[in-house]
Design a protein around this motif. Sequence first.
Motif, short mmCIF file in Angstrom:
data_model
loop_
_atom_site.label_atom_id
_atom_site.label_comp_id
_atom_site.label_asym_id
_atom_site.label_seq_id
_atom_site.Cartn_x
_atom_site.Cartn_y
_atom_site.Cartn_z
N LEU A 1 0.82 -1.22 0.00
CA LEU A 1 0.00 0.00 0.00
C LEU A 1 0.86 1.27 0.00
CD1 LEU A 1 -2.93 -0.76 2.44
CD2 LEU A 1 -3.12 0.14 0.13
N ALA A 2 2.12 1.15 0.36
CA ALA A 2 2.98 2.32 0.46
C ALA A 2 3.08 3.08 -0.86
CB ALA A 2 4.37 1.92 0.96
N LEU B 1 -0.90 11.07 5.11
CA LEU B 1 -0.64 9.94 4.23
C LEU B 1 0.85 9.58 4.21
CD1 LEU B 1 -2.99 11.01 1.31
CD2 LEU B 1 -3.25 8.94 2.70
N SER B 2 1.70 10.59 4.21
CA SER B 2 3.15 10.35 4.21
C SER B 2 3.60 9.65 5.49
CB SER B 2 3.91 11.67 4.04
OG SER B 2 3.64 12.21 2.76
N LEU B 3 3.00 10.02 6.61
CA LEU B 3 3.33 9.35 7.87
C LEU B 3 2.87 7.89 7.84
CD1 LEU B 3 2.53 12.20 10.42
CD2 LEU B 3 4.79 11.30 9.77
N ARG B 4 1.74 7.64 7.20
CA ARG B 4 1.27 6.26 7.07
C ARG B 4 2.22 5.47 6.17
NH1 ARG B 4 -4.42 4.04 4.58
NH2 ARG B 4 -3.93 1.84 4.95
N VAL B 5 2.69 6.09 5.09
CA VAL B 5 3.68 5.44 4.22
C VAL B 5 4.92 5.09 5.02
CG1 VAL B 5 5.24 5.78 2.26
CG2 VAL B 5 2.84 6.47 2.08
N LEU B 6 5.39 6.03 5.81
CA LEU B 6 6.58 5.81 6.64
C LEU B 6 6.36 4.61 7.58
CD1 LEU B 6 9.41 6.72 7.47
CD2 LEU B 6 8.31 8.29 9.09
N ALA C 1 7.87 -1.88 -0.12
CA ALA C 1 8.15 -0.89 0.92
C ALA C 1 9.45 -0.16 0.62
CB ALA C 1 8.23 -1.57 2.28
N ARG C 2 10.45 -0.86 0.12
CA ARG C 2 11.71 -0.20 -0.22
C ARG C 2 11.51 0.83 -1.32
NH1 ARG C 2 13.84 -5.52 0.36
NH2 ARG C 2 13.78 -5.78 -1.88
N GLY C 3 10.68 0.53 -2.31
CA GLY C 3 10.44 1.46 -3.41
C GLY C 3 9.66 2.68 -3.00
#
Length: 122
Positions: free
Chosen positions: A37-38, A60-65, A77-79
């Motif tokens: 989902l990232a 959203l960026s914090l959720r990605v993190l 996740a790495r990408g």
Amino acid sequence: MRGTALAELGDYAGAEAVLRGAIQVHEAVHGPDDPRLALPLRALAATRAARGGLAEAERLSLRVLALVQGGAGHPAARGAAAVPRPAPAAPAAAAAAPHGTSPPGAGGGARRQEQEGRSEQS
């Protein structure tokens, strides 16, 4: 991919709708903590930032993190670990370019060089 392409074309509203739909389906199938989902969340964050929705973009960026940190071994996740950037804001230049060409500075130069190289090899 479609949402990202729409954002690159400057259709932020269309991109947002497509990305939200993709995220909703992905969450329903794989759950809200799936590291894959990232990538769409990162694209949505960049789109929201481009449209002025900075508070949501930050959330959203914090959720990605969190997804990247939680799924550090997962390739998706790495990408997604790179900082999201808004799409270029020059869709009018792309529309004004003749069909089959890219406006100056639109990144089409490498593509043209590659195509020219192929035709020389033929």
